[in-house]
Design a protein around this motif. Structure first.
Motif, PDB file in Angstrom:
ATOM      1  N   ASP A 183      13.707   4.705 -12.456  1.00 28.38           N
ATOM      2  CA  ASP A 183      14.320   5.930 -12.938  1.00 28.38           C
ATOM      3  C   ASP A 183      13.257   7.006 -13.152  1.00 28.38           C
ATOM      4  N   ALA A 184      13.600   8.235 -12.821  1.00 26.46           N
ATOM      5  CA  ALA A 184      12.668   9.342 -12.986  1.00 26.46           C
ATOM      6  C   ALA A 184      12.323   9.536 -14.452  1.00 26.46           C
ATOM      7  N   GLY A 185      11.055   9.756 -14.718  1.00 25.10           N
ATOM      8  CA  GLY A 185      10.619  10.024 -16.077  1.00 25.10           C
ATOM      9  C   GLY A 185      10.658   8.831 -17.003  1.00 25.10           C
ATOM     10  N   VAL A 186      10.731   7.618 -16.448  1.00 21.79           N
ATOM     11  CA  VAL A 186      10.779   6.389 -17.241  1.00 21.79           C
ATOM     12  C   VAL A 186       9.576   5.520 -16.887  1.00 21.79           C
ATOM     13  N   SER A 187       8.976   4.924 -17.897  1.00 19.77           N
ATOM     14  CA  SER A 187       7.868   4.005 -17.696  1.00 19.77           C
ATOM     15  C   SER A 187       8.391   2.576 -17.698  1.00 19.77           C
ATOM     16  N   ALA A 188       8.374   1.940 -16.527  1.00 19.52           N
ATOM     17  CA  ALA A 188       8.761   0.534 -16.383  1.00 19.52           C
ATOM     18  C   ALA A 188       7.545  -0.226 -15.888  1.00 19.52           C
ATOM     19  N   GLN A 189       7.240  -1.339 -16.524  1.00 22.82           N
ATOM     20  CA  GLN A 189       5.996  -2.028 -16.186  1.00 22.82           C
ATOM     21  C   GLN A 189       6.062  -3.507 -16.552  1.00 22.82           C
ATOM     22  N   HIS A 190       5.019  -4.232 -16.191  1.00 15.95           N
ATOM     23  CA  HIS A 190       4.807  -5.630 -16.551  1.00 15.95           C
ATOM     24  C   HIS A 190       5.926  -6.566 -16.094  1.00 15.95           C
ATOM     25  N   PRO A 191       6.181  -6.675 -14.771  1.00 16.97           N
ATOM     26  CA  PRO A 191       7.150  -7.680 -14.319  1.00 16.97           C
ATOM     27  C   PRO A 191       6.663  -9.083 -14.653  1.00 16.97           C
ATOM     28  N   THR A 204       0.842  -1.182   0.000  1.00 19.87           N
ATOM     29  CA  THR A 204       0.000   0.000   0.000  1.00 19.87           C
ATOM     30  C   THR A 204       0.883   1.239   0.000  1.00 19.87           C
ATOM     31  N   GLY A 205       0.295   2.381  -0.293  1.00 11.96           N
ATOM     32  CA  GLY A 205       1.049   3.631  -0.245  1.00 11.96           C
ATOM     33  C   GLY A 205       1.172   4.345  -1.562  1.00 11.96           C
ATOM     34  N   ALA A 206       1.215   3.610  -2.686  1.00 14.23           N
ATOM     35  CA  ALA A 206       1.235   4.248  -4.008  1.00 14.23           C
ATOM     36  C   ALA A 206      -0.199   4.545  -4.439  1.00 14.23           C
ATOM     37  N   ASP A 207      -0.326   5.391  -5.429  1.00 10.15           N
ATOM     38  CA  ASP A 207      -1.671   5.715  -5.914  1.00 10.15           C
ATOM     39  C   ASP A 207      -2.269   4.596  -6.750  1.00 10.15           C
ATOM     40  N   PHE A 208      -1.403   3.846  -7.478  1.00  6.41           N
ATOM     41  CA  PHE A 208      -1.892   2.790  -8.364  1.00  6.41           C
ATOM     42  C   PHE A 208      -0.931   1.606  -8.338  1.00  6.41           C
ATOM     43  N   TYR A 209      -1.514   0.412  -8.438  1.00  2.35           N
ATOM     44  CA  TYR A 209      -0.733  -0.822  -8.514  1.00  2.35           C
ATOM     45  C   TYR A 209      -1.241  -1.675  -9.673  1.00  2.35           C
ATOM     46  N   ALA A 210      -0.336  -2.510 -10.189  1.00  2.00           N
ATOM     47  CA  ALA A 210      -0.716  -3.418 -11.268  1.00  2.00           C
ATOM     48  C   ALA A 210       0.285  -4.567 -11.324  1.00  2.00           C
ATOM     49  N   GLY A 211      -0.136  -5.656 -11.944  1.00  2.00           N
ATOM     50  CA  GLY A 211       0.759  -6.745 -12.301  1.00  2.00           C
ATOM     51  C   GLY A 211       1.371  -7.542 -11.184  1.00  2.00           C
ATOM     52  N   PRO A 212       0.679  -7.855 -10.068  1.00  2.00           N
ATOM     53  CA  PRO A 212       1.315  -8.671  -9.030  1.00  2.00           C
ATOM     54  C   PRO A 212       1.651 -10.062  -9.555  1.00  2.00           C
ATOM     55  N   ALA A 213       2.866 -10.523  -9.247  1.00  2.00           N
ATOM     56  CA  ALA A 213       3.321 -11.837  -9.710  1.00  2.00           C
ATOM     57  C   ALA A 213       4.219 -12.429  -8.635  1.00  2.00           C
ATOM     58  N   LEU A 214       3.865 -13.609  -8.126  1.00  2.00           N
ATOM     59  CA  LEU A 214       4.594 -14.244  -7.028  1.00  2.00           C
ATOM     60  C   LEU A 214       5.299 -15.501  -7.522  1.00  2.00           C
ATOM     61  N   ARG A 215       6.590 -15.610  -7.155  1.00  2.00           N
ATOM     62  CA  ARG A 215       7.339 -16.819  -7.490  1.00  2.00           C
ATOM     63  C   ARG A 215       8.438 -17.028  -6.461  1.00  2.00           C
ATOM     64  N   ASP A 216       8.503 -18.247  -5.922  1.00  2.00           N
ATOM     65  CA  ASP A 216       9.562 -18.635  -4.981  1.00  2.00           C
ATOM     66  C   ASP A 216       9.724 -17.617  -3.857  1.00  2.00           C
ATOM     67  N   GLY A 217       8.597 -17.159  -3.328  1.00  2.00           N
ATOM     68  CA  GLY A 217       8.643 -16.243  -2.205  1.00  2.00           C
ATOM     69  C   GLY A 217       8.952 -14.810  -2.552  1.00  2.00           C
ATOM     70  N   GLN A 218       9.025 -14.478  -3.849  1.00  2.00           N
ATOM     71  CA  GLN A 218       9.310 -13.116  -4.277  1.00  2.00           C
ATOM     72  C   GLN A 218       8.086 -12.550  -5.012  1.00  2.00           C
ATOM     73  N   LEU A 219       7.591 -11.420  -4.509  1.00  2.00           N
ATOM     74  CA  LEU A 219       6.451 -10.760  -5.129  1.00  2.00           C
ATOM     75  C   LEU A 219       6.942  -9.577  -5.955  1.00  2.00           C
ATOM     76  N   ALA A 220       6.544  -9.538  -7.235  1.00  4.68           N
ATOM     77  CA  ALA A 220       6.874  -8.414  -8.111  1.00  4.68           C
ATOM     78  C   ALA A 220       5.589  -7.698  -8.493  1.00  4.68           C
ATOM     79  N   TRP A 221       5.701  -6.408  -8.740  1.00  7.15           N
ATOM     80  CA  TRP A 221       4.564  -5.612  -9.187  1.00  7.15           C
ATOM     81  C   TRP A 221       5.092  -4.324  -9.807  1.00  7.15           C
ATOM     82  N   PHE A 222       4.191  -3.501 -10.379  1.00  7.02           N
ATOM     83  CA  PHE A 222       4.594  -2.150 -10.745  1.00  7.02           C
ATOM     84  C   PHE A 222       3.570  -1.161 -10.239  1.00  7.02           C
ATOM     85  N   GLN A 223       4.017   0.099 -10.084  1.00  5.31           N
ATOM     86  CA  GLN A 223       3.200   1.103  -9.423  1.00  5.31           C
ATOM     87  C   GLN A 223       3.510   2.480  -9.997  1.00  5.31           C
ATOM     88  N   TRP A 224       2.593   3.419  -9.776  1.00  6.10           N
ATOM     89  CA  TRP A 224       2.827   4.800 -10.190  1.00  6.10           C
ATOM     90  C   TRP A 224       2.037   5.731  -9.290  1.00  6.10           C
TER      91      TRP A 224
END
Length: 616
Positions: free
Chosen positions: A205-213, A151-171
Motif C-alpha cells: 500500500d502507498a505510504g505504508v511501511s511493511a517489513q520483516h516477512p 533486482t530492480g529496487a533500490d534496497f532489499y532486506a529480509g530474504p526468507a525461503l521456505r517450501d520453494g517460496q522466497l519472501a523479502w521486503f524492499q523500498w
C-alpha cells in the motif's frame, strides 16, 4: 565509576540464533576493541566459532545480518577478509573469493537447497551501488559473487525461503523503509539459476511501511505493517488473514539488516517485542485465537529472539544490568544462558513527559542518587533521527551519574517506538521540532529542581550531533555542547552522504535541490552568530556517513568567532568510535571538557583537554 569500568565491562551480546546444533549469538569482545565473534552454547558449554574473524557486515554502511545458522551450518561475513565464510561440521571454509566489489548482509541459510541467501551490494555499479538478493552455493567458490534472484529496487532486506517460496521486503528512493516499503513473495525454482517466477506483492500500500516477512511453523507468512498507525503483525494463511491490532509498535526501524525481534515458536505462536511506555516487552501472540501473553516481565527492551521447536531464546535488556540471554522452556520456566549482574548503585531511569511544540515529548531522566543539590545535567540527543533510546542499561549513562552529572535522554518528535504519528511529526521539521522538544524537556527538568539550569550540556552523535549543534545556535538553554561526528552543514550532507541515506533529508527537511535555501537556513554552520557556548567536536577521519570536512569547517568557524572549542579527530575510525583506544580518548576528552566548562574538580584519571579560547 572509573574510565576502565565504563569502557570495558562485560562482552556485549546480540542477535541470538538457534538450531539443533546449539544456541548462537554475536559477542562483542570488550578486550579486543569490540571484535564481533559468534559464540555457541551447546550441552552447557560455550565455544567461540569464529576466533579469527570479525563478524560484521557493511551493507548500507550500517551492516547487519552478518551471520546465519541452520542445523550444523554457520555462515558469516568476515570484516577482516571481506569474504563470506561457512562452517560445516566444525570445518570452516570461504564461500566467496577476495573482492572489494561486493558486500553482503541479511544472511539466511537454505540447507535443503544447499544455498546461502544474502542481500548483496555491487560497488562497481554506477551511479550508485546496486542492491540485490542473491543465492550462493554452499558447494562452490561462487566466483561470480552469487546468482541474482531479485533486482530492480533500490534496497532489499529480509530474504526468507521456505517450501520453494522466497519472501523479502524492499523500498525505493526517496523513501526510507519506515516511510514506505513492500513485502513480496515469489516462487523459487529448484535450481536457483532458473531464478524466480510469479513475483507477487503481499503488502504494497502507498505510504505504508511493511517489513520483516517471517514464515510461521504452519506455513503462514507473517509481516509487520503500520497501516493502523503502529507496526502491528499480520498473518496470511491461505484465504485467512489475522492481525494483532494493538496501539503499540511491535517492530523497529530498519537501520541494519539484522533479523527482526520476532520469531515463530512451534506451529502457531509468534514471539515479538511490544513497545509500550518507552520500553520493550516480550509478547507471545497466537494468531488464530488472538491470545497474547507476556512471559518475561520488567525488561527494558527485547533485542532479538530465536526458537528451537517450542523453546524460546531471548536477548533481554534490563534497566539495572547488562543484557542477558534467557531461555524460556515450553512450560514457561526461565533460565539464563548468558548472565549479568546488577549494578548495586545504578541510577534508575525515570519516565517523563514534557509538553513540546507539537505535543508531548518522552524522555528518561537519570538522577544522581547521592546529590544534595541540583546537579549539573547532560542532555542526550539520539541519532537517526528516526531512532530512539530505551531505558536499557547503559554503562556510559551510569558513568556520568557516578561522576555527579545527571542525564536526560530525550526521545524527541520523530523518534520511533511511539507509533507513526509521533515518527512523522519531524517531517519537514528536522532542526526545528527536535530542538524545540529537547529544549522543552530540559527546561521542565530544571524547573522541577532536578538539575542546575546554569550547568546544562547537550551531547549527541550523527543526527543527534546535528540536533546538538542546532540547539546551541538557536537557543540559550545550554551552557556547553559536545558533537560526535555531527552534521554542521545540511547542504554538504545531502551532496556527500552514502546511498542508504542519500534521500533521507528529502522528507526531514525539503526536496533537493529545490529546497536548498531551507538546507542553508537550518545548517548550524550558517547560524554561528548566535552561538555563545563552548564546544567539543569529535570526528572519525574515515567517516562516510558524515564526511570529516564538516567537523573541520565547524571547528574553524567556532574558532574564528573566538569561542572556546576543542576538535578531537580519530584515525582509522568511521561513523562511530569502535577501538578501545579511540573510545578512551573520546571519553577522557568529554570528562575534561565538562569539568573545565562547568568548573568541576579535575579528575585525576584523565589528562586535561586543551580547549582553545577558554578563559583561564
Amino acid at each position: 565509576m572509573s574510565i576502565d569500568q565504563a569502557l570495558v565491562g562485560a562482552d556485549s551480546i546480540r542477535q541470538v540464533r538457534a538450531s539443533a546444533n546449539g544456541v548462537f549469538w554475536l559477542a562483542g569482545i570488550a578486550a579486543e576493541d569490540g571484535r564481533m565473534t559468534i559464540r555457541r552454547w551447546h550441552d552447557g558449554e560455550v565455544t567461540d566459532i569464529t576466533p579469527s574473524s570479525n563478524v560484521r557486515s557493511r551493507v548500507m554502511e550500517y551492516g547487519g545480518g552478518a551471520y546465519a545458522v541452520s542445523n550444523d551450518l554457520v555462515a558469516w561475513c568476515d570484516d577482516l577478509t571481506q569474504r563470506l565464510w561457512l562452517c560445516e561440521k566444525n570445518s570452516p571454509r570461504p564461500l566467496t573469493p577476495v573482492s572489494t566489489r561486493f558486500r553482503y548482509g541479511g544472511l539466511a541459510l537454505a540447507p535443503e537447497r544447499r544455498l546461502l541467501l544474502a542481500v548483496r551490494e555491487d560497488h562497481d555499479a554506477r551511479p550508485e551501488e546496486r542492491s540485490e538478493i542473491v543465492a550462493l552455493s554452499l558447494d562452490s567458490d561462487n566466483a561470480g559473487g552469487g546468482h541474482v534472484l531479485v533486482t530492480g529496487a533500490d534496497f532489499y532486506a529480509g530474504p526468507a525461503l521456505r517450501d520453494g517460496q522466497l519472501a523479502w521486503f524492499q523500498w525505493m528512493h526517496p523513501n526510507m523503509s519506515w516511510d514506505a516499503s513492500q513485502v513480496c513473495i515469489a516462487s523459487c525454482q529448484d535450481d536457483a539459476a532458473d531464478g524466480l517466477s510469479r513475483v507477487a506483492p503481499v503488502a504494497a500500500d502507498a505510504g505504508v511501511s511493511a517489513q520483516h516477512p517471517l514464515w510461521l511453523g504452519d506455513g503462514s507468512i507473517a509481516f509487520v505493517t503500520d497501516d493502523s498507525g503502529y507496526w502491528n503483525w499480520r498473518v496470511i494463511h491461505g484465504d485467512e488473514t489475522y492481525t494483532w491490532s494493538t496501539p503499540h509498535d511491535c517492530s523497529v526501524p530498519v537501520w541494519v539488516l539484522d533479523s527482526p525481534p520476532a520469531c515463530a515458536v512451534g506451529e502457531d505462536l509468534l514471539a515479538t517485542v511490544q513497545i509500550a511506555g518507552g520500553r520493550g516487552a516480550l509478547a507471545l501472540w497466537q494468531p488464530r485465537s488472538g491470545g497474547v501473553t507476556y512471559p518475561l516481565p520488567d525488561t527494558a527492551m527485547i533485542e532479538s529472539v530465536a526458537s528451537r521447536g517450542d523453546e524460546l531464546f531471548v536477548i533481554a535488556q534490563w534497566t539495572d544490568r547488562p543484557a542477558s540471554l534467557v531461555r524460556i522452556s515450553p512450560t514457561g520456566e526461565r533460565s539464563e544462558i548468558v548472565t549479568s549482574e546488577p549494578l548495586a548503585d545504578a541510577s534508575r531511569p525515570v519516565y517523563r513527559w514534557s509538553e513540546g511544540k507539537a505535543g508531548p515529548v518522552q524522555s528518561w531522566f537519570y538522577p544522581v542518587p547521592t546529590a544534595t543539590a541540583a546537579s549539573p545535567l547532560l542532555v542526550l540527543t539520539h541519532g537517526g533521527p528516526t531512532s530512539v533510546h530505551y531505558p536499557s542499561f547503559d554503562r556510559m549513562v551510569q558513568f556520568w551519574v557516578s561522576r555527579g552529572i545527571a542525564v536526560l535522554d530525550v526521545n524527541y518528535s520523530g523518534s520511533s517506538g511511539f507509533g507513526r504519528a509521533y515518527r512523522d511529526r519531524l517531517a519537514g521539521q528536522w532542526g526545528v521540532l527536535d530542538v524545540a522538544d529537547v529544549v522543552a524537556a530540559t527546561r521542565e527538568v530544571c524547573q522541577a529542581g532536578l538539575a542546575d539550569p546554569e550547568r546544562v550540556a547537550i551531547a549527541g552523535g550523527s543526527a543527534g550531533g546535528y540536533t546538538t549543534l542546532q540547539a546551541l545556535v538557536t537557543s540559550d538553554t545550554f551552557s556547553a555542547g559536545i558533537s560526535s561526528y555531527g552534521i554542521g552543514d545540511l547542504r554538504a550532507l545531502v551532496k556527500q552522504t552514502h546511498k542508504a541515506e542519500s534521500h533521507y533529508t528529502f522528507s526531514l527537511v525539503a526536496p533537493w535541490p529545490e529546497g536548498e535555501q531551507i538546507y542553508q537556513d537550518r545548517s548550524p554552520i550558517t547560524q554561528l552568530d548566535q552561538l555563545s557556548t563552548p564546544m567539543l567536536i569529535m570526528q572519525g577521519l574515515e567517516d562516510r556517513v558524515v564526511p570529516p570536512q564538516q567537523a573541520f569547517d565547524m571547528a574553524a568557524a567556532v574558532r574564528a568567532k573566538g569561542l572556546p572549542v576543542a576538535l578531537v579527530t580519530f584515525e582509522h575510525e568511521g561513523h562511530g568510535f569502535r577501538s578501545l583506544t579511540a573510545r578512551r580518548q573520546a571519553l577522557e576528552a568529554q570528562v575534561s571538557f565538562l569539568e573545565q566548562v562547568f568548573g568541576l574538580p579535575h579528575s585525576q584519571d584523565v589528562a586535561p583537554l586543551a580547549i582553545e579560547n577558554l578563559p583561564s
